[in-house]
Design an enzyme around this catalytic site. Sequence first.
Site, mmCIF file in Angstrom:
data_model
loop_
_atom_site.group_PDB
_atom_site.id
_atom_site.type_symbol
_atom_site.label_atom_id
_atom_site.label_comp_id
_atom_site.label_asym_id
_atom_site.label_seq_id
_atom_site.Cartn_x
_atom_site.Cartn_y
_atom_site.Cartn_z
ATOM 1 N N HIS A 81 -6.322 -7.188 -0.419
ATOM 2 C CA HIS A 81 -6.457 -5.757 -0.700
ATOM 3 C C HIS A 81 -5.624 -5.383 -1.930
ATOM 4 O O HIS A 81 -4.576 -5.965 -2.189
ATOM 5 C CB HIS A 81 -5.985 -4.929 0.490
ATOM 6 C CG HIS A 81 -6.716 -5.215 1.763
ATOM 7 N ND1 HIS A 81 -6.240 -6.122 2.696
ATOM 8 C CD2 HIS A 81 -7.884 -4.746 2.243
ATOM 9 C CE1 HIS A 81 -7.088 -6.178 3.713
ATOM 10 N NE2 HIS A 81 -8.097 -5.364 3.458
ATOM 11 N N HIS A 110 0.818 -1.220 0.000
ATOM 12 C CA HIS A 110 0.000 0.000 0.000
ATOM 13 C C HIS A 110 0.854 1.274 0.000
ATOM 14 O O HIS A 110 0.350 2.344 -0.353
ATOM 15 C CB HIS A 110 -0.916 0.039 1.219
ATOM 16 C CG HIS A 110 -2.020 -0.976 1.206
ATOM 17 N ND1 HIS A 110 -2.858 -1.143 0.125
ATOM 18 C CD2 HIS A 110 -2.412 -1.877 2.141
ATOM 19 C CE1 HIS A 110 -3.727 -2.100 0.409
ATOM 20 N NE2 HIS A 110 -3.469 -2.574 1.605
ATOM 21 N N ASP A 117 -2.670 -10.619 -2.176
ATOM 22 C CA ASP A 117 -3.254 -10.065 -0.962
ATOM 23 C C ASP A 117 -4.703 -9.685 -1.255
ATOM 24 O O ASP A 117 -5.046 -9.288 -2.370
ATOM 25 C CB ASP A 117 -2.457 -8.829 -0.538
ATOM 26 C CG ASP A 117 -2.851 -8.297 0.827
ATOM 27 O OD1 ASP A 117 -2.117 -8.551 1.794
ATOM 28 O OD2 ASP A 117 -3.895 -7.616 0.927
ATOM 29 N N ASP A 131 -4.356 -12.794 3.601
ATOM 30 C CA ASP A 131 -5.609 -12.352 4.205
ATOM 31 C C ASP A 131 -6.834 -12.699 3.362
ATOM 32 O O ASP A 131 -7.960 -12.344 3.732
ATOM 33 C CB ASP A 131 -5.583 -10.851 4.518
ATOM 34 C CG ASP A 131 -4.975 -10.008 3.413
ATOM 35 O OD1 ASP A 131 -4.650 -10.554 2.347
ATOM 36 O OD2 ASP A 131 -4.805 -8.791 3.623
#
Length: 578
Positions: free
Chosen positions: A190, A149, A188, A281
């Site tokens: 996200h 991120h 991931d 995740d």
Amino acid sequence: MEAVETASRSTSRSLRRVGILYDERMCRHHTPDDEPHPENPNRIRAIWNKLQSAGISQRCEVLSAKEAEDKYILSVHGKSHVDLIRNISSQQYNSRRNRIASKLNSIYLNEGSSEAAYLAAGSVIEVAKRVAKGELDSAFAIVRPPGHHAEHDEAMGFCLFNNVAIATNFLLNEKELGINKILIVDWDVHHGNGTQKTFWKDPRVLFFSVHRHEFGSFYPSNDDGDYTMIGEGPGAGYNINVPWENGRCGDADYLAVWDHILIPVAKQFNPDMILISAGFDAAVGDPLGGCCVTPYGYAMLLRKLMDFARGKIVLALEGGYNLASISNSALACMEVLLDEKIVTGSTEAYPFESTWRVIQVVRQELKAFWSVLADEVPTKLISQKAPIPVKKILISSCDSEAEDVEELLQEVIRPLSTLRVDEDCRVLAESASVSWRSDLSNIDIWYATFGSNMWKPRFLFYIEGGQVDGMQKLCSGSMDKRPPKEILWKIFPHRLFFGRESTRTWGLGGVAFLHPESKNEDIVHMCLYRITLEQFNDVLHQENISSYDMSSPLFDLDCVKEKGSINLEAVKLSHSGL
């Protein structure tokens, strides 16, 4: 449907040389007062302990962590950002470290953050260099804080430096390594917004991200992860996003995307090396991800990539917040890298209908750049689809935690589903006095937050007072400035929707609302704060009300028990919502 598959290689092939890197110093990065947080040191400890107990580390070359040099980090991040992260743990920042963190999106900082960030970035560089030189066939860097991120000039989403992006630029810039094309696979849950922006115009890097998106409502909650974001200029077509429309995606969904998007494009791209942003995740039981990938699923995703770049693959840990899930998933991946065990399993479901829909639109968007995507997916395949499963949603593999969710559903969510806003309702008689504060200060409630308020530094401004970056006005704080007594992270079967164009607190921008109706196919993750009912009224007042007489509360027990509604007049002039 994916059949039971054997993933062993030819017995004539020599044992693969696999590196693994772990350093306890990266555990020194934690919340300032050891408050509960999903991104905590136990994540990498759990993985390391699992691999040791399974004998994996004994069959690998264990590498030493090294701090990254600034010159390599500066290939991705701006000088001001690098300077901040280098110095943030020093004594000169002691008095303002928390204030700086509160201005960032989902970031905490402490005395160990600088060292951990430099070790995480340097460790991914180290293992990538060893693989590129041929000293290792593949490697796994068990690092934190995560990185995907982090953007050019901003830490966000638990990430300080973009570890994978920094290592990628290192490989491309060290010409003697002979690495000219790199495939980055970000699985991931996200979207890897920081990595995407780093290589947005770079045709040497094929960036592929599969993630929950839900039309921009899932973190990082913007349009960056949409399938239309394909790169620009010479990098057009080299950015591939596969945005899930819903949670609960599992092995069948991910394998379908591999078979019909990633693997065909990877063959055509023909990378010299593969770096995986290995967040776990999306695994079954993750409290933030809400997806259902099994260890077998992760093993098969990795196995399918082993046919490219002569198996020169580096995994770098990103997210993953269920300790059992990330440990088992990491173990499954290491067994694939070592090529020692047969991977067996099966997907007992077809992909969701929404998965096939996303696959089709992604192929359509990119077919002008990748000839292998030009053909339509056969109708016979698309017809093999599964409905969104209707079943109890477990947030972890722990039965006791599932019982906690059910209790919270009874105590928090279901009462809210019967709450209505009634124009004729009055919360208390006009003669009520400020004595309500002493009455409600003895009653604890769970305040379930979503969006920006779930991050503790931001939420605390409504309790302690102050003004975080982006707020339009100073928060007065609650009369009772004691911190929350307890914090829980949970997921619930509800969905977010967006309304309004601005709020009095945050200015322009959409506002997230939680739909009171419960549906098992919907998942939203929340942070629950245990505060008093008095504090809850003060929070509601600051977030929603432009001017209101606090001689009576907006919300008390009688309001719900007897009338089932709250005072609409109090919030009519507000530019936000409850």
